[in-house]
Design a protein around this motif. Structure first.
Motif, PDB file in Angstrom:
ATOM      1  N   LYS A 202       0.784  -1.123  -0.041  1.00  0.00           N
ATOM      2  CA  LYS A 202      -0.089   0.035   0.105  1.00  0.00           C
ATOM      3  C   LYS A 202       0.905   1.199   0.026  1.00  0.00           C
ATOM      4  CE  LYS A 202      -4.058  -1.870   2.381  1.00  0.00           C
ATOM      5  NZ  LYS A 202      -3.823  -3.337   2.409  1.00  0.00           N
ATOM      6  N   PRO A 203       0.436   2.373  -0.562  1.00  0.00           N
ATOM      7  CA  PRO A 203       1.172   3.540  -0.334  1.00  0.00           C
ATOM      8  C   PRO A 203       1.190   4.098   0.696  1.00  0.00           C
ATOM      9  CG  PRO A 203      -0.595   3.473  -2.340  1.00  0.00           C
ATOM     10  CD  PRO A 203      -0.658   2.384  -1.526  1.00  0.00           C
ATOM     11  N   VAL A 204       2.345   4.442   1.104  1.00  0.00           N
ATOM     12  CA  VAL A 204       2.607   5.084   2.531  1.00  0.00           C
ATOM     13  C   VAL A 204       1.896   6.610   2.370  1.00  0.00           C
ATOM     14  CG1 VAL A 204       4.845   3.600   2.974  1.00  0.00           C
ATOM     15  CG2 VAL A 204       5.020   6.171   1.670  1.00  0.00           C
ATOM     16  N   VAL A 205       1.873   7.213   3.683  1.00  0.00           N
ATOM     17  CA  VAL A 205       1.390   8.191   4.158  1.00  0.00           C
ATOM     18  C   VAL A 205       2.558   9.437   3.708  1.00  0.00           C
ATOM     19  CG1 VAL A 205       0.497   9.821   5.668  1.00  0.00           C
ATOM     20  CG2 VAL A 205      -0.573   7.649   5.547  1.00  0.00           C
ATOM     21  N   ASN A 206       2.149  10.416   3.026  1.00  0.00           N
ATOM     22  CA  ASN A 206       3.125  11.662   3.006  1.00  0.00           C
ATOM     23  C   ASN A 206       3.628  11.943   4.369  1.00  0.00           C
ATOM     24  OD1 ASN A 206       2.344  11.851   0.283  1.00  0.00           O
ATOM     25  ND2 ASN A 206       0.894  13.389   0.593  1.00  0.00           N
ATOM     26  N   GLY A 207       4.978  12.111   4.238  1.00  0.00           N
ATOM     27  CA  GLY A 207       5.736  12.547   5.460  1.00  0.00           C
ATOM     28  C   GLY A 207       7.090  12.169   5.320  1.00  0.00           C
ATOM     29  N   ARG A 208       7.896  12.145   6.625  1.00  0.00           N
ATOM     30  CA  ARG A 208       9.126  11.831   6.655  1.00  0.00           C
ATOM     31  C   ARG A 208       9.475  10.581   7.144  1.00  0.00           C
ATOM     32  NH1 ARG A 208      13.627  13.925   9.974  1.00  0.00           N
ATOM     33  NH2 ARG A 208      11.710  14.313  11.383  1.00  0.00           N
ATOM     34  N   TYR A 209      10.501   9.710   6.562  1.00  0.00           N
ATOM     35  CA  TYR A 209      10.746   8.270   6.735  1.00  0.00           C
ATOM     36  C   TYR A 209      12.365   8.168   7.111  1.00  0.00           C
ATOM     37  CZ  TYR A 209       5.794   7.338   5.629  1.00  0.00           C
ATOM     38  OH  TYR A 209       4.623   7.467   5.520  1.00  0.00           O
ATOM     39  N   SER A 210      12.723   7.513   8.133  1.00  0.00           N
ATOM     40  CA  SER A 210      14.339   7.326   8.512  1.00  0.00           C
ATOM     41  C   SER A 210      14.419   6.082   7.568  1.00  0.00           C
ATOM     42  CB  SER A 210      14.449   6.931   9.788  1.00  0.00           C
ATOM     43  OG  SER A 210      13.737   5.796  10.204  1.00  0.00           O
ATOM     44  N   TRP A 211      15.805   5.915   7.105  1.00  0.00           N
ATOM     45  CA  TRP A 211      16.277   5.005   6.528  1.00  0.00           C
ATOM     46  C   TRP A 211      17.642   4.597   7.221  1.00  0.00           C
ATOM     47  CZ3 TRP A 211      21.291   5.816   4.581  1.00  0.00           C
ATOM     48  CH2 TRP A 211      21.455   7.156   4.300  1.00  0.00           C
ATOM     49  N   HIS A 212      17.867   2.994   7.021  1.00  0.00           N
ATOM     50  CA  HIS A 212      19.184   2.748   7.735  1.00  0.00           C
ATOM     51  C   HIS A 212      19.745   1.643   6.536  1.00  0.00           C
ATOM     52  CE1 HIS A 212      21.388  -0.259  10.085  1.00  0.00           C
ATOM     53  NE2 HIS A 212      22.354   0.815  10.401  1.00  0.00           N
ATOM     54  N   LEU A 213      20.958   2.135   6.228  1.00  0.00           N
ATOM     55  CA  LEU A 213      21.713   1.166   5.171  1.00  0.00           C
ATOM     56  C   LEU A 213      22.765   0.392   6.234  1.00  0.00           C
ATOM     57  CD1 LEU A 213      22.392  -0.069   2.349  1.00  0.00           C
ATOM     58  CD2 LEU A 213      24.126   1.956   2.214  1.00  0.00           C
ATOM     59  N   ALA A 214      22.701  -1.025   5.914  1.00  0.00           N
ATOM     60  CA  ALA A 214      23.640  -1.846   6.473  1.00  0.00           C
ATOM     61  C   ALA A 214      24.302  -2.645   5.303  1.00  0.00           C
ATOM     62  CB  ALA A 214      23.139  -2.871   7.543  1.00  0.00           C
ATOM     63  N   ALA A 215      25.850  -2.722   5.473  1.00  0.00           N
ATOM     64  CA  ALA A 215      26.182  -3.670   4.406  1.00  0.00           C
ATOM     65  C   ALA A 215      27.466  -4.434   4.978  1.00  0.00           C
ATOM     66  CB  ALA A 215      26.740  -2.757   3.090  1.00  0.00           C
ATOM     67  N   SER A 216      27.627  -5.527   5.006  1.00  0.00           N
ATOM     68  CA  SER A 216      28.802  -6.144   5.733  1.00  0.00           C
ATOM     69  C   SER A 216      29.929  -6.411   4.473  1.00  0.00           C
ATOM     70  CB  SER A 216      28.390  -7.752   5.955  1.00  0.00           C
ATOM     71  OG  SER A 216      27.124  -7.757   6.644  1.00  0.00           O
ATOM     72  N   THR A 217      31.255  -6.381   5.247  1.00  0.00           N
ATOM     73  CA  THR A 217      32.269  -6.502   4.228  1.00  0.00           C
ATOM     74  C   THR A 217      32.660  -7.740   3.649  1.00  0.00           C
ATOM     75  OG1 THR A 217      33.686  -7.116   6.115  1.00  0.00           O
ATOM     76  CG2 THR A 217      33.727  -4.704   5.851  1.00  0.00           C
ATOM     77  N   ALA A 218      32.796  -7.832   2.593  1.00  0.00           N
ATOM     78  CA  ALA A 218      33.203  -9.006   1.764  1.00  0.00           C
ATOM     79  C   ALA A 218      34.350  -9.940   2.293  1.00  0.00           C
ATOM     80  CB  ALA A 218      33.115  -9.172   0.247  1.00  0.00           C
ATOM     81  N   ASP A 219      35.392  -9.001   2.691  1.00  0.00           N
ATOM     82  CA  ASP A 219      36.752  -9.850   2.999  1.00  0.00           C
ATOM     83  C   ASP A 219      36.715 -10.260   4.491  1.00  0.00           C
ATOM     84  OD1 ASP A 219      36.914  -7.248   4.001  1.00  0.00           O
ATOM     85  OD2 ASP A 219      38.493  -6.634   3.076  1.00  0.00           O
ATOM     86  N   GLY A 220      35.591  -9.935   5.227  1.00  0.00           N
ATOM     87  CA  GLY A 220      35.543 -10.042   6.513  1.00  0.00           C
ATOM     88  C   GLY A 220      36.487  -9.217   7.512  1.00  0.00           C
ATOM     89  N   GLN A 221      37.236  -7.968   7.044  1.00  0.00           N
ATOM     90  CA  GLN A 221      38.159  -7.190   7.437  1.00  0.00           C
ATOM     91  C   GLN A 221      37.589  -5.842   7.741  1.00  0.00           C
ATOM     92  OE1 GLN A 221      41.254  -8.572   8.615  1.00  0.00           O
ATOM     93  NE2 GLN A 221      40.229 -10.395   7.884  1.00  0.00           N
ATOM     94  N   GLY A 222      37.742  -5.454   9.021  1.00  0.00           N
ATOM     95  CA  GLY A 222      37.208  -4.042   8.960  1.00  0.00           C
ATOM     96  C   GLY A 222      35.818  -3.844   9.394  1.00  0.00           C
ATOM     97  N   SER A 223      35.340  -2.765   9.848  1.00  0.00           N
ATOM     98  CA  SER A 223      33.901  -2.630  10.375  1.00  0.00           C
ATOM     99  C   SER A 223      32.946  -2.585   9.198  1.00  0.00           C
ATOM    100  CB  SER A 223      33.886  -1.231  11.014  1.00  0.00           C
ATOM    101  OG  SER A 223      34.342  -0.120  10.148  1.00  0.00           O
TER     102      SER A 223
END
Length: 544
Positions: free
Chosen positions: A253-274
């Motif tokens: 269903k279409p969301v209501v007009n307004g402000r929405y927060s977003w969070h992008l999470a991605a994991s390292t492919a080499d398993g090194q670092g954050s």
């Protein structure tokens, strides 16, 4: 020509491979690119200019301190900028974060390669590393790298993000040496994230990653309640995340007009670092209007006021707990006996509409966004027989199905009925949700009082006690809870939606002297202290 020297009449060209287009073309200079930021040498010795290629905006210039014409630039990690002069007689690194200038020993041959916090080059037959990730430079030989013969990027190369240094040995095998520098975390080298979107166009953010990711997930939430609206994601990607959100929730269903927060999470492919973790907000316009947002796209509730002649005026919520100046309506006047109920979007034009009982008919009026409803506004007849009800009110979406609903009290019995909203002007068959509500002088559709996504009801009894009813997912009501006393002083009480800009449903109340007050909702079923909005509101016959 010695490597690193600039050719006459040549150009520096930057190409967007994803879009297959040239984004920058200029006279050749020493150049390096990190995300959307292009670093180029200038005509001034030792000076570097920075430009955001996404916007074309100049980001200022910096001095390397070399005092000589720059012939090569490299950048890594978004923090380090390597520079060199002709034949590597001078070279160094600028810490773009602190501004510190780091000297490097002179290179011989074809120069070296920059990593995130370190630099590798050749010293005779050896590879050596200068480690400056901690702020001080220390140069040492990579013990296992001797002997090495051949050009950089051909016979040897580095993982710029803190992994191994690889080289071809005399045994014709590839060897890997770990430099001992902490691996880089996964970051966004650049981002193109629109701050707003029109519902019909969708939202298309993208992030250029500093190194490959094994998996990514983009989560969109209600900015006030934190409830998950939609989750998008993907698998392994070498250097870019592209997401597309169509402005719909997980149910489609279409969301209501307004402000929405977003969070992008991605994991390292080499398993090194954050791993990568980014947040922000996006505003949706041109979609489904918020409950009682008659203006269309500002998400604030609005108030209708009918005077003693049947002329309707509009007062917009301003986001700070108050109302705008009066916007007088034009066109035909309603009968003063008409009952107006601000409602949802009944024809999918992105504008909140108004139900009106005129005589025995219930009509759906469609005045259009930011327009004051009048008797000459386009309308559709919902049905007849509505004169049997002495109360008509909308709590918003009472059963949580995404459509605005209607509640009516039957005058003869005091029974209360729920009419489920639909995708157009029609309503579903009535369902009785209460009996003998004659004890209430006022019944008010209050909006979502507790943040569960469903509209709720208020009742004021003859003693002036305010009672609260939460709705249920089936369209029913919970047992009533006492919410306050002293409400008998008010001749009119209206659940207005959010006018304070905090995402909680608010109230306005007019007392018998004509003073109008607002009560800020708390999203916990209670209200804050009242605030005087003005006087003279007795000139209006009804508020809705």
């Amino acid at each position: 020509m010695f490597p690193g020297e600039l050719a006459a009449d040549a150009e520096t060209v930057v190409v967007d491979l994803d879009a297959s287009k040239t984004v920058s073309r200029r006279e050749q200079a020493a150049a390096a690119l990190w995300g959307d930021t292009l670093f180029t040498s200038t005509d001034t010795d030792g000076e570097v200019a920075r430009e955001d290629l996404a916007t074309g905006k100049a980001l200022g210039k910096l001095a390397t301190g070399s005092g000589c014409p720059l012939t090569e630039l490299q950048t890594a990690g978004g923090r380090w900028l390597y520079w060199a002069c002709a034949r590597y007689a001078k070279q160094g690194v600028v810490d773009l974060k602190s501004g510190a200038k780091i000297a490097l020993p002179r290179s011989y041959g074809e120069g070296g390669l920059l990593g995130d916090g370190y630099y590798v080059d050749q010293n005779n037959a050896n590879l050596r590393i200068t480690d400056f990730h901690a702020g001080t430079a220390a140069t040492r030989t990579l013990v296992d790298s001797t002997p090495v013969s051949g050009a950089r990027r051909v016979a040897w190369t580095v993982d710029r993000f803190g992994g191994g240094v690889a080289y071809e040995g005399t045994d014709d095998r590839v060897h890997v040496v770990w430099p001992g520098v902490p691996a880089s975390g996964l970051t966004a080298a650049s981002a193109r994230v629109p701050a707003s979107m029109r519902a019909k166009d969708g939202w298309k953010p993208s992030w250029a990653l500093s190194k490959p990711a094994s998996i990514w997930q983009l989560t969109l939430r209600d900015v006030y309640t934190g409830a998950v609206i939609r989750t998008l994601g993907g698998g392994e990607t070498r250097g870019r995340v592209d997401a597309v959100w169509d402005g719909r929730d997980t149910a489609g269903k279409p969301v209501v007009n307004g402000r929405y927060s977003w969070h992008l999470a991605a994991s390292t492919a080499d398993g090194q670092g954050s791993d990568l973790s980014l947040t922000g907000t996006v505003s949706v316009v041109g979609g489904r209007p918020a409950w009682r947002d008659l203006a269309g796209n500002d998400t604030q509730g609005d108030l209708l006021a009918m005077d003693t002649t049947g002329l309707v005026s509009l007062y917009k919520g301003n986001g700070y707990g108050a109302l705008s100046a009066r916007i007088a309506g034009t066109g035909a006047k309603f009968p003063t006996s008409a009952v107006l109920v601000p409602f949802g979007d009944v024809n999918a034009d992105g504008c909140a509409d108004v139900l009106a009982r005129v005589g025995d008919q219930l009509r759906a009026y469609r005045p259009g966004c930011d327009k004051v409803v009048s008797a000459s506004s386009p309308y559709t007849v919902i049905g007849s027989g509505w004169g049997q009800y002495d109360v008509l009110t909308s709590p918003g979406d009472l059963n949580g199905d995404g459509y605005t609903d209607l509640v009516a009290r039957q005058a003869s019995t005091g029974d209360v009925y729920f009419y489920g909203g639909t995708a157009d002007h029609r309503v579903k068959a009535r369902v009785r949700i209460g009996t003998n509500w004659k004890l209430y002088k006022k019944i008010v559709g209050a909006g979502d009082l507790n943040g569960d996504g469903r509209g709720d009801l208020l009742g004021v009894d003859a003693s002036g006690v305010l009672w609260r009813y939460y709705s249920t997912a089936t369209g029913g009501l919970t047992a009533r809870v006492k919410a306050g006393t002293g409400w008998g002083v008010y001749s009119s009480l209206v659940g207005l939606g959010d006018i304070s800009g905090d995402g909680c449903a608010d109230l306005v109340a007019r007392d018998t002297t004509g003073k109008l007050f607002s009560y800020d909702g708390t999203c916990r079923g209670t209200y804050g202290s009242r605030r005087l909005l003005g006087s003279g509101w007795n000139t209006y016959k009804t508020l809705s």
